[in-house]
Motif scaffolding. Structure first.
Motif, PDB file in Angstrom:
ATOM      1  N   UNK A 180       1.488  -1.041   0.189  1.00 41.08           N
ATOM      2  CA  UNK A 180      -0.106   0.335  -0.075  1.00 41.08           C
ATOM      3  C   UNK A 180       0.759   0.799  -0.295  1.00 41.08           C
ATOM      4  N   UNK A 181       2.051   0.948   0.523  1.00 42.41           N
ATOM      5  CA  UNK A 181       3.144   2.422   0.566  1.00 42.41           C
ATOM      6  C   UNK A 181       3.338   2.752  -0.912  1.00 42.41           C
ATOM      7  N   UNK A 182       3.431   1.860  -1.779  1.00 43.59           N
ATOM      8  CA  UNK A 182       4.014   2.471  -2.919  1.00 43.59           C
ATOM      9  C   UNK A 182       2.838   3.102  -4.089  1.00 43.59           C
ATOM     10  N   UNK A 183       1.922   2.283  -3.819  1.00 50.06           N
ATOM     11  CA  UNK A 183      -0.168   2.698  -4.486  1.00 50.06           C
ATOM     12  C   UNK A 183      -0.437   3.328  -5.203  1.00 50.06           C
ATOM     13  N   UNK A 184       0.869   5.050  -4.976  1.00 49.32           N
ATOM     14  CA  UNK A 184       1.046   6.431  -5.454  1.00 49.32           C
ATOM     15  C   UNK A 184       1.333   6.129  -6.894  1.00 49.32           C
ATOM     16  N   UNK A 185       2.364   5.166  -7.238  1.00 48.95           N
ATOM     17  CA  UNK A 185       2.928   5.164  -8.443  1.00 48.95           C
ATOM     18  C   UNK A 185       2.013   5.042  -9.918  1.00 48.95           C
ATOM     19  N   UNK A 186       2.241   5.687 -10.854  1.00 47.08           N
ATOM     20  CA  UNK A 186       1.053   5.467 -12.127  1.00 47.08           C
ATOM     21  C   UNK A 186       0.860   4.022 -12.725  1.00 47.08           C
ATOM     22  N   UNK A 187       1.971   3.414 -12.784  1.00 45.32           N
ATOM     23  CA  UNK A 187       1.653   2.172 -13.273  1.00 45.32           C
ATOM     24  C   UNK A 187       0.793   1.381 -12.140  1.00 45.32           C
ATOM     25  N   UNK A 188       1.247   1.519 -11.506  1.00 44.78           N
ATOM     26  CA  UNK A 188       0.300   0.751 -10.396  1.00 44.78           C
ATOM     27  C   UNK A 188      -1.175   1.382 -10.381  1.00 44.78           C
ATOM     28  N   UNK A 189      -1.554   2.142 -10.018  1.00 43.26           N
ATOM     29  CA  UNK A 189      -3.305   2.914 -10.459  1.00 43.26           C
ATOM     30  C   UNK A 189      -3.334   2.574 -11.531  1.00 43.26           C
ATOM     31  N   UNK A 190      -2.209   2.322 -12.345  1.00 36.01           N
ATOM     32  CA  UNK A 190      -3.412   1.983 -13.849  1.00 36.01           C
ATOM     33  C   UNK A 190      -3.208   0.126 -14.195  1.00 36.01           C
ATOM     34  N   UNK A 191      -2.739  -0.381 -13.240  1.00 31.41           N
ATOM     35  CA  UNK A 191      -2.665  -1.412 -13.410  1.00 31.41           C
ATOM     36  C   UNK A 191      -3.961  -2.078 -12.943  1.00 31.41           C
ATOM     37  N   UNK A 192      -4.513  -1.536 -11.271  1.00 34.04           N
ATOM     38  CA  UNK A 192      -5.361  -1.358 -10.327  1.00 34.04           C
ATOM     39  C   UNK A 192      -6.800  -1.138 -11.215  1.00 34.04           C
ATOM     40  N   UNK A 193      -6.627  -0.382 -12.091  1.00 36.31           N
ATOM     41  CA  UNK A 193      -7.638   0.655 -13.336  1.00 36.31           C
ATOM     42  C   UNK A 193      -8.028  -0.425 -14.057  1.00 36.31           C
ATOM     43  N   UNK A 194      -7.086  -1.522 -14.346  1.00 37.82           N
ATOM     44  CA  UNK A 194      -7.729  -2.812 -15.723  1.00 37.82           C
ATOM     45  C   UNK A 194      -8.183  -4.268 -14.223  1.00 37.82           C
ATOM     46  N   UNK A 195      -8.644  -4.150 -13.414  1.00 34.32           N
ATOM     47  CA  UNK A 195      -8.777  -5.343 -12.448  1.00 34.32           C
ATOM     48  C   UNK A 195     -10.013  -4.385 -11.579  1.00 34.32           C
ATOM     49  N   UNK A 196     -10.991  -3.588 -12.176  1.00 31.54           N
ATOM     50  CA  UNK A 196     -11.473  -2.462 -10.929  1.00 31.54           C
ATOM     51  C   UNK A 196     -12.082  -4.074 -10.245  1.00 31.54           C
ATOM     52  N   UNK A 197     -12.578  -3.393  -9.324  1.00 33.01           N
ATOM     53  CA  UNK A 197     -13.333  -3.533  -7.747  1.00 33.01           C
ATOM     54  C   UNK A 197     -12.462  -5.338  -7.591  1.00 33.01           C
ATOM     55  N   UNK A 198     -10.633  -5.379  -7.540  1.00 32.52           N
ATOM     56  CA  UNK A 198     -11.079  -6.583  -7.492  1.00 32.52           C
ATOM     57  C   UNK A 198      -9.390  -6.376  -6.508  1.00 32.52           C
TER      58      UNK A 198
END
Length: 125
Positions: free
Chosen positions: A21-39
């Motif tokens: 969680x401490x690194x979730x602000x990274x653009x690539x991490x936000x991006x991959x979370x966006x590919x798998x919404x609500x998961x």
């Protein structure tokens, strides 16, 4: 990138890997979370190399820089439906070390190295 398999795009049911969680602000991490919404990710790790190792072990899809994942045994690049973010490359050092000859060589040559291998680094040099 994912374990070598016959993947035809991103399946919403595939497991994905993320960082702590401490690194979730990274653009690539936000991006991959966006590919798998609500998961939730199958696994959270603390470093890019740990993400690569988990993806190589077949534990899920990971957002990796090309220079980390390209050519890694068992990994294939997957072209997702939305373009991945581009990030800058930074070299950080102590101010008093900038004059060291061995560091100056790296500082001076790094732009040419990146420009010479656009397939590995992507984006603009």
């Amino acid at each position: 990138m994912a374990r070598a398999a016959a993947l035809s795009g991103l399946d919403g049911n595939l497991p994905f890997l993320s960082v702590i969680e401490e690194h979730e602000e990274l653009p690539e991490i936000q991006w991959i979370h966006g590919l798998f919404p609500r998961r939730c990710p199958a696994l959270r790790l603390s470093t890019t190399l740990a993400l690569r190792a988990a993806a190589m072990a077949g534990m899920g899809i990971a957002a990796l820089p090309r220079y980390v994942g390209l050519g890694a045994p068992g990994l294939n690049e997957i072209m997702p439906p939305s373009p991945a973010p581009l990030e800058s490359l930074f070299l950080v050092t102590h101010r008093e070390q900038c004059g060291l000859a061995r560091l100056r060589v790296l500082i001076d040559d790094l732009p040419q190295v990146v420009a010479a291998d656009q397939a590995l680094f992507g984006g603009n040099a």
